[in-house]
Design a protein around this motif. Structure first.
Motif, PDB file in Angstrom:
ATOM      1  N   ASN A  55       0.814  -1.209   0.000  1.00 18.81           N
ATOM      2  CA  ASN A  55       0.000   0.000   0.000  1.00 18.81           C
ATOM      3  C   ASN A  55       0.851   1.265   0.000  1.00 18.81           C
ATOM      4  OD1 ASN A  55      -2.178  -1.652   0.121  1.00 18.81           O
ATOM      5  ND2 ASN A  55      -2.551  -1.374   2.306  1.00 18.81           N
ATOM      6  N   ARG A  58       1.319   8.589  -0.669  1.00 16.89           N
ATOM      7  CA  ARG A  58       2.197   9.643  -1.160  1.00 16.89           C
ATOM      8  C   ARG A  58       3.070   9.188  -2.337  1.00 16.89           C
ATOM      9  NH1 ARG A  58       0.788  10.443   3.830  1.00 16.89           N
ATOM     10  NH2 ARG A  58       1.028   8.203   3.822  1.00 16.89           N
ATOM     11  N   ARG A  60       2.944   6.592  -4.390  1.00 17.95           N
ATOM     12  CA  ARG A  60       2.242   6.160  -5.597  1.00 17.95           C
ATOM     13  C   ARG A  60       1.613   7.349  -6.339  1.00 17.95           C
ATOM     14  NH1 ARG A  60      -1.521   0.956  -6.152  1.00 17.95           N
ATOM     15  NH2 ARG A  60      -2.561   1.539  -8.057  1.00 17.95           N
ATOM     16  N   GLN A 139      12.343   8.785  -1.212  1.00 19.07           N
ATOM     17  CA  GLN A 139      11.951   9.463   0.033  1.00 19.07           C
ATOM     18  C   GLN A 139      13.159  10.225   0.600  1.00 19.07           C
ATOM     19  OE1 GLN A 139       8.798   9.512   1.674  1.00 19.07           O
ATOM     20  NE2 GLN A 139       9.752  11.081   2.948  1.00 19.07           N
ATOM     21  N   PRO A 264       7.942  11.046   7.244  1.00 15.56           N
ATOM     22  CA  PRO A 264       7.678  10.581   5.872  1.00 15.56           C
ATOM     23  C   PRO A 264       6.205  10.274   5.608  1.00 15.56           C
ATOM     24  CG  PRO A 264       8.676   8.832   7.181  1.00 15.56           C
ATOM     25  CD  PRO A 264       8.684  10.061   8.039  1.00 15.56           C
ATOM     26  N   GLY A 265       5.394  10.135   6.677  1.00 14.46           N
ATOM     27  CA  GLY A 265       4.003   9.743   6.528  1.00 14.46           C
ATOM     28  C   GLY A 265       3.887   8.251   6.244  1.00 14.46           C
TER      29      GLY A 265
HETATM   30  N1   CP Z   1       6.366   8.098   2.665  1.00 15.71           N
HETATM   31  C1   CP Z   1       5.736   7.093   2.071  1.00 15.71           C
HETATM   32  O1   CP Z   1       6.364   6.196   1.500  1.00 15.71           O
HETATM   33  O2   CP Z   1       4.365   7.153   2.143  1.00 15.71           O
HETATM   34  P1   CP Z   1       3.404   6.125   1.403  1.00 15.71           P
HETATM   35  O3   CP Z   1       3.596   4.779   2.056  1.00 15.71           O
HETATM   36  O4   CP Z   1       2.008   6.661   1.606  1.00 15.71           O
HETATM   37  O5   CP Z   1       3.792   6.083  -0.044  1.00 15.71           O
END
Ligand code: CP
Length: 311
Positions: A55, A58, A60, A139, A264-265
């Motif tokens: 999943n 950001r 993707r 990232q 990084p979320g």
């Molecule tokens: N920072 C990051 O990789 O977020 P996602 O997992 O939402 O892509």
């Protein structure tokens, strides 16, 4: 502007010069993204597949947007809705997609080394969008662009990477990048979430006391607890984790200087980061997300091998 590798598999494999080229190209693409017309023809006639076995929000979305801004055709593959569910292998899946005349592969996979395996078997350029607990190179590059915009340099900057370092591909890519660029790096968190080898092998400081880590650094890059990668929890409870390692406004106000907050979320609000810090004046979390598009445009453009001016 020749890069030293065909693929962007990890920051470990690329040179300081490569990092500088990618960041400077991303800076140029940021200028393009300020214009009323944000689309450039740089990758017209190129087809990119976004191959996501894990999943993502950001990474993707920003890869897809970057591809569209560069005028590439994009295909989005989600393992959950594919014939992987019927037992098709990674290599068969990719070879079938490439036979449709796809030129580049952006790949996220839960297995560390999956893009490196693929790179041995296909000719198309691969960009690693996160592999297991190994690396997340774009990232680290967008984090570097965000820190450079804030401080005008990376050399000498003190960066503390805080939290679940053990399961974080963001941590490893950031460490490789920051060390190559001359920054000072600390990893901080509970002893159970920091690999024992890391301090000596990667030449980083290790700190188990959050307040000491925050007092040392210019930038705190706070990480999510990756429960999905832990067979059993490596700390007693999320509440206890928050009490010992949650970055709160009160803690930041107790320091005798201001520090920049990154993440990084996705954020687990109230666990590793309180909302008034995540949304507060020292947070550059949304700048990181914004910079993701320009950095991914730069990576796609440079690793495509197209020798066309970004502007
Ligand atoms: N920072 C990051 O990789 O977020 P996602 O997992 O939402 O892509």
């Amino acid at each position: 502007m020749a890069l030293s590798t065909q693929h962007l598999l990890g920051i470990k494999d690329i040179s300081k010069k490569d990092i500088e080229i990618i960041l400077s190209t991303a800076h140029q693409f940021k200028e393009v993204l300020q214009r009323p017309v944000k689309k450039v023809p740089s990758l017209r006639d190129l087809t990119v597949v976004n191959l996501f076995f894990e999943n993502s929000t950001r990474t993707r979305m920003s890869f897809e947007l970057a591809e569209k801004r560069l005028s590439a055709d994009t295909l989005n593959f989600s393992a959950a809705a594919s014939s992987v569910k019927k037992g098709e292998t990674l290599l068969d899946t990719v070879n079938n997609i490439l036979s449709m005349k796809v030129d580049m592969v952006v790949m996220r996979h839960s297995a560390s080394g999956a893009p490196h395996f693929l790179a041995k078997h296909i000719n198309a350029a691969i960009i690693n969008a996160g592999d297991g607990i190994n690396e997340h190179p774009t990232q680290a590059l967008l984090d570097a662009l965000s820190m450079t915009e804030k401080f005008n340099k990376l050399e000498g900057l003190k960066v503390a990477i805080i939290g679940d370092v053990m399961h974080s591909r963001v941590a490893l890519s950031n460490i490789y990048l920051l060390k190559k660029m001359g920054a000072e790096v600390m990893v901080a968190g509970p002893p159970t979430l920091i690999p024992k080898y890391m301090g000596q092998a990667l030449d980083v400081r290790v700190e188990y006391n959050l307040k000491k880590a925050l007092a040392w650094c210019d930038v705190a890059n706070v990480l999510r607890i990756q429960l999905e990668r832990q067979n059993q929890p490596l700390f007693s409870s999320l509440r206890e984790y928050n009490l010992a390692y949650g970055v709160s406004r009160k803690l930041l106000e107790s320091l005798d200087k201001e520090i920049v907050i990154m993440h990084p979320g996705p954020i687990n609000r109230g666990v590793e980061l309180d909302s008034d810090v995540a949304d507060g004046p020292f947070s550059i979390i949304l700048n990181q997300v914004e910079n993701g598009v320009a950095v991914r445009m730069a990576a796609l453009y440079l690793y495509s091998g197209k020798d066309i001016s970004p502007s």
